[in-house]
Design a protein around this motif. Structure first.
Motif, mmCIF file in Angstrom:
data_model
loop_
_atom_site.group_PDB
_atom_site.id
_atom_site.type_symbol
_atom_site.label_atom_id
_atom_site.label_comp_id
_atom_site.label_asym_id
_atom_site.label_seq_id
_atom_site.Cartn_x
_atom_site.Cartn_y
_atom_site.Cartn_z
ATOM 1 N N ASP A 122 -109.935 2.511 -39.061
ATOM 2 C CA ASP A 122 -111.283 2.111 -38.416
ATOM 3 C C ASP A 122 -112.491 2.114 -39.313
ATOM 4 O O ASP A 122 -113.466 1.294 -38.939
ATOM 5 C CB ASP A 122 -111.327 3.173 -37.032
ATOM 6 C CG ASP A 122 -110.472 2.677 -36.206
ATOM 7 O OD1 ASP A 122 -109.755 1.550 -35.924
ATOM 8 O OD2 ASP A 122 -110.158 3.504 -35.049
ATOM 9 N N ASN A 125 -112.147 -0.715 -41.639
ATOM 10 C CA ASN A 125 -111.974 -2.093 -40.986
ATOM 11 C C ASN A 125 -113.148 -2.461 -40.369
ATOM 12 O O ASN A 125 -113.580 -1.750 -39.092
ATOM 13 C CB ASN A 125 -110.806 -1.826 -39.958
ATOM 14 C CG ASN A 125 -110.577 -3.344 -39.282
ATOM 15 O OD1 ASN A 125 -111.199 -4.303 -39.818
ATOM 16 N ND2 ASN A 125 -109.471 -3.435 -38.317
ATOM 17 N N SER A 128 -112.939 -3.175 -36.208
ATOM 18 C CA SER A 128 -112.361 -2.309 -35.489
ATOM 19 C C SER A 128 -113.388 -2.310 -34.131
ATOM 20 O O SER A 128 -114.386 -2.538 -34.234
ATOM 21 C CB SER A 128 -112.299 -0.863 -36.381
ATOM 22 O OG SER A 128 -113.585 -0.473 -36.529
ATOM 23 N N LEU A 130 -114.708 0.310 -33.267
ATOM 24 C CA LEU A 130 -115.557 1.474 -33.397
ATOM 25 C C LEU A 130 -117.164 0.659 -33.724
ATOM 26 O O LEU A 130 -117.196 -0.060 -34.555
ATOM 27 C CB LEU A 130 -115.494 2.279 -34.586
ATOM 28 C CG LEU A 130 -114.506 3.479 -34.277
ATOM 29 C CD1 LEU A 130 -114.501 4.149 -35.665
ATOM 30 C CD2 LEU A 130 -115.268 4.533 -33.251
ATOM 31 N N LYS A 135 -119.618 4.935 -36.241
ATOM 32 C CA LYS A 135 -119.224 4.797 -37.460
ATOM 33 C C LYS A 135 -120.180 5.569 -38.249
ATOM 34 O O LYS A 135 -120.124 6.680 -39.146
ATOM 35 C CB LYS A 135 -119.066 3.563 -38.213
ATOM 36 C CG LYS A 135 -117.742 2.982 -37.938
ATOM 37 C CD LYS A 135 -117.770 1.525 -38.774
ATOM 38 C CE LYS A 135 -116.339 0.623 -38.259
ATOM 39 N NZ LYS A 135 -116.178 -0.451 -39.117
ATOM 40 N N ASN A 263 -114.188 6.121 -28.261
ATOM 41 C CA ASN A 263 -113.218 5.458 -29.213
ATOM 42 C C ASN A 263 -111.891 5.422 -28.313
ATOM 43 O O ASN A 263 -110.856 5.719 -29.264
ATOM 44 C CB ASN A 263 -113.141 5.846 -30.612
ATOM 45 C CG ASN A 263 -112.234 5.067 -31.508
ATOM 46 O OD1 ASN A 263 -112.268 3.786 -31.347
ATOM 47 N ND2 ASN A 263 -111.685 5.831 -32.400
#
Length: 614
Positions: A122, A125, A128, A130, A135, A263
């Protein structure tokens, strides 16, 4: 299982590590040192030579210091203590065979590795789920942790996170709103997980005093009191079963809102998302402070939502506290009191009947309960078995789907209007046995605990109720509780509470006293009353074999006055002792309790229980 009950099962060697830690705490002048000294004053050899009840009492008095001892162990970052504690504090994991624990440990390591792989993916990416903000939070925490861990390596020292660094890292995770699972995943993405031999794992946990291991039974025991302490160490405010009970009251959009923040896959079912929120270790406090409210809610709106959740959903009225934080603390305290209370909420017979009929109506329930609480036995729907794991009727009903509950209610003639779970508990209450299980609470006139345990009674009725329950207990012990004889003997002035007819003009007189205050301390008035009853019986040519006074407890002064009395053959017995004698009598070889055992001034419970077990 309570600490005292576990200690009763173990040999001295198996208790050693635990007792050594408490002994070490005692030498360092703990906060409750004076109370501890009183307990140990009768023993020349310290904690090792006192009985298991007093070891349990001393542990309660040193719990704050014991908690600090556990926190210090977290500085050894390779110990995997966070992983291991999270396993042993789960509902249902307080009693485990070694091979079962090994299996749970291996599964936990495997799942963690898979989740770490997913988290790292994640990070890299852009597509993703998230959010960019989440992040950023993860990166901040990971960078700070990496620095704390690796700065020792850069200075040619063993990698170690100091207590100061650890406190900063914990504060950072809290401020970033990270769940325990998120913290754990990031931690172990920096520090690779290595599977430790299960014997070493058990030895390590035993040496720091958090588990007991019975070599004879090849079984791990974690005391209920220790589970509560370890939850505090892991910042888990309440037991999983109470967390689940609260989450199930929330609408799915709110559950999705919480899931998005931490998440959690929103494609999961409603029930699965609830379980994932619990596994994530999302703070219960944070949940009720921020996560369950619509964006932009005012403080007044938040308080209103929380009050409605407690009053309409959890059936807790008048939540204490003026601020939102105070109200949440009151709710946590309520759940702690419910968990500590040994009472079941319905009688044991009622619990067994409920489980039997649930098993008939819902044949998949046994497997569901077994899987949910990670229990090793094949058939788990047994009242005594579940209570050893501190799993109560409400905890079982909370896991059943609403449509299954509705079907069960129709099949078993349970009232259909109102709250389904409360209606089922009321249906299986078995009032007489429930009162007997709350005998000591009646003696102490503890209306609040009685209410929490499903008993509604007026305070003015408690004296009569205590007398009635005492009669039932003596009948259970095989005595002839002779009300006709008593009523013929009584006068308007002298009213004996209970008369036990031993035949051949021999009787035992029983007087019952309830008291809110600690330590019953009215010997002069009660002795005049009892001497009057004695004279009444002697005047009618009865031989008084014994006079028994039953009360919640007795003060030292009361006991001393009783010892000095030369006119009555009087013995004092506490409500808890009388109740425990009845339980032991049920499994003894006797048809009638041998009343010669009532020979102490203060009835010695331990001696009588030993005599009954022979």
């Amino acid at each position: 299982m309570k600490l005292e009950k576990i200690l009763d099962k173990l040999g001295s060697i198996e208790k050693n590590s635990f007792i050594k830690i408490i002994d070490n705490i005692i030498t360092k002048n703990p906060k409750n040192g004076k109370e501890i000294d009183k307990i140990l004053s009768s023993s020349d050899k310290g904690l090792k030579s006192v009985d298991n009840q007093n070891i349990s009492n001393v542990f309660a008095l040193t719990s704050n210091e014991f908690q600090e001892h556990i926190k210090c162990e977290f500085q050894e970052i390779t110990s995997q203590l966070d992983i291991l504690i999270d396993i042993i504090i789960r509902d249902g994991n307080c009693i485990m065979k070694q091979d079962w624990f090994s299996r749970l440990y291996e599964t936990e390591i495997k799942n963690l590795k898979a989740k770490i792989k997913g988290l790292n993916s994640d990070f890299d990416n852009d597509k993703s789920e998230l959010s960019a903000i989440r992040k950023r939070d993860y990166r901040i925490y990971k960078s700070c942790l990496q620095t704390a861990y690796q700065n020792d390596i850069a200075n040619n020292r063993d990698a170690k996170i100091t207590s100061d660094e650890l406190s900063i890292i914990i504060t950072l995770s809290k401020e970033l709103g990270l769940s325990q699972e998120e913290v754990k995943l990031i931690n172990y993405s920096i520090l690779p997980i290595k599977k430790i031999d299960i014997q070493e794992v058990i030895k390590g946990l035993k040496n720091i005093g958090v588990i007991f291991f019975s070599n004879k039974e090849n079984t791990i025991y974690v005391a209920d009191e220790m589970v509560r302490l370890l939850r505090k160490v892991r910042k888990k405010e309440i037991a999983t079963k109470f967390y689940r009970r609260t989450l199930k009251l929330l609408r799915e959009p709110i559950i999705n809102q919480i899931g998005r923040e931490h998440n959690i896959d929103r494609k999961l079912s409603y029930a699965q998302k609830i379980e994932e929120i619990i596994k994530e270790g999302v703070s219960f406090n944070n949940l009720l402070l921020e996560d369950i409210y619509k964006p932009g809610s005012t403080l007044t709106e938040k308080k209103k939502t929380l009050n409605e959740l407690c009053e309409k959903g959890l059936n807790i009225s008048n939540l204490k506290g003026s601020t939102l934080g105070d109200k949440i603390n009151s709710l946590v305290e309520h759940f702690e009191n419910v968990e500590r209370d040994e009472k079941v909420g319905i009688s044991l017979d009622g619990f067994d009947k409920l489980l039997s009929e649930l098993n008939q109506s819902l044949p998949k329930l046994n497997k569901q309960i077994k899987d949910q609480f990670e229990l090793q036995d094949e058939f788990v729907l047994k009242a005594d078995f579940l209570l050893d794991y501190n799993i109560k009727p409400r905890d079982i009903l909370d896991l059943i789907l609403k449509e299954d509950l509705t079907s069960f209610i129709k099949d078993n003639g349970v009232k259909q209007r109102g709250d389904d779970i409360l209606n089922i508990l009321e249906h299986y209450k078995d009032v007489e046995n429930l009162y007997l299980e709350n005998y000591e609470n009646v003696a102490y006139r503890n209306l609040n605990l009685l209410k929490e345990n499903g008993i509604t009674v007026k305070e003015s009725e408690l004296g009569i109720k205590f007398e009635d329950l005492t009669k039932i207990i003596f009948q259970g012990l095989g005595f002839n509780v002779d009300d006709t004889f008593k009523n013929n003997l009584n006068t308007k002035k002298d009213m004996i509470d209970i008369l036990l007819n031993l035949e051949n003009n021999e009787i035992i007189i029983v007087e019952c006293k309830t008291s809110k205050e600690k330590g019953y301390n009215k010997f002069s008035s009660v002795s005049r009353q009892l001497k009057s009853y004695q004279n009444l019986a002697l005047k009618n040519n009865f031989r008084i074999v014994k006079i028994l006074l039953v009360a919640p407890e007795f003060s030292d002064d009361f006991v001393t006055d009783c010892e000095m009395d030369t006119e009555m053959n009087l013995s004092l017995i506490t409500a808890s002792t009388l109740s425990n004698i009845l339980e032991a009598f049920k499994t003894s070889k006797y048809n009638e309790f041998p009343h010669v055992l009532f020979r102490d001034i203060v009835i010695n419970e331990e001696r009588i229980l030993k005599a009954l077990s022979k």
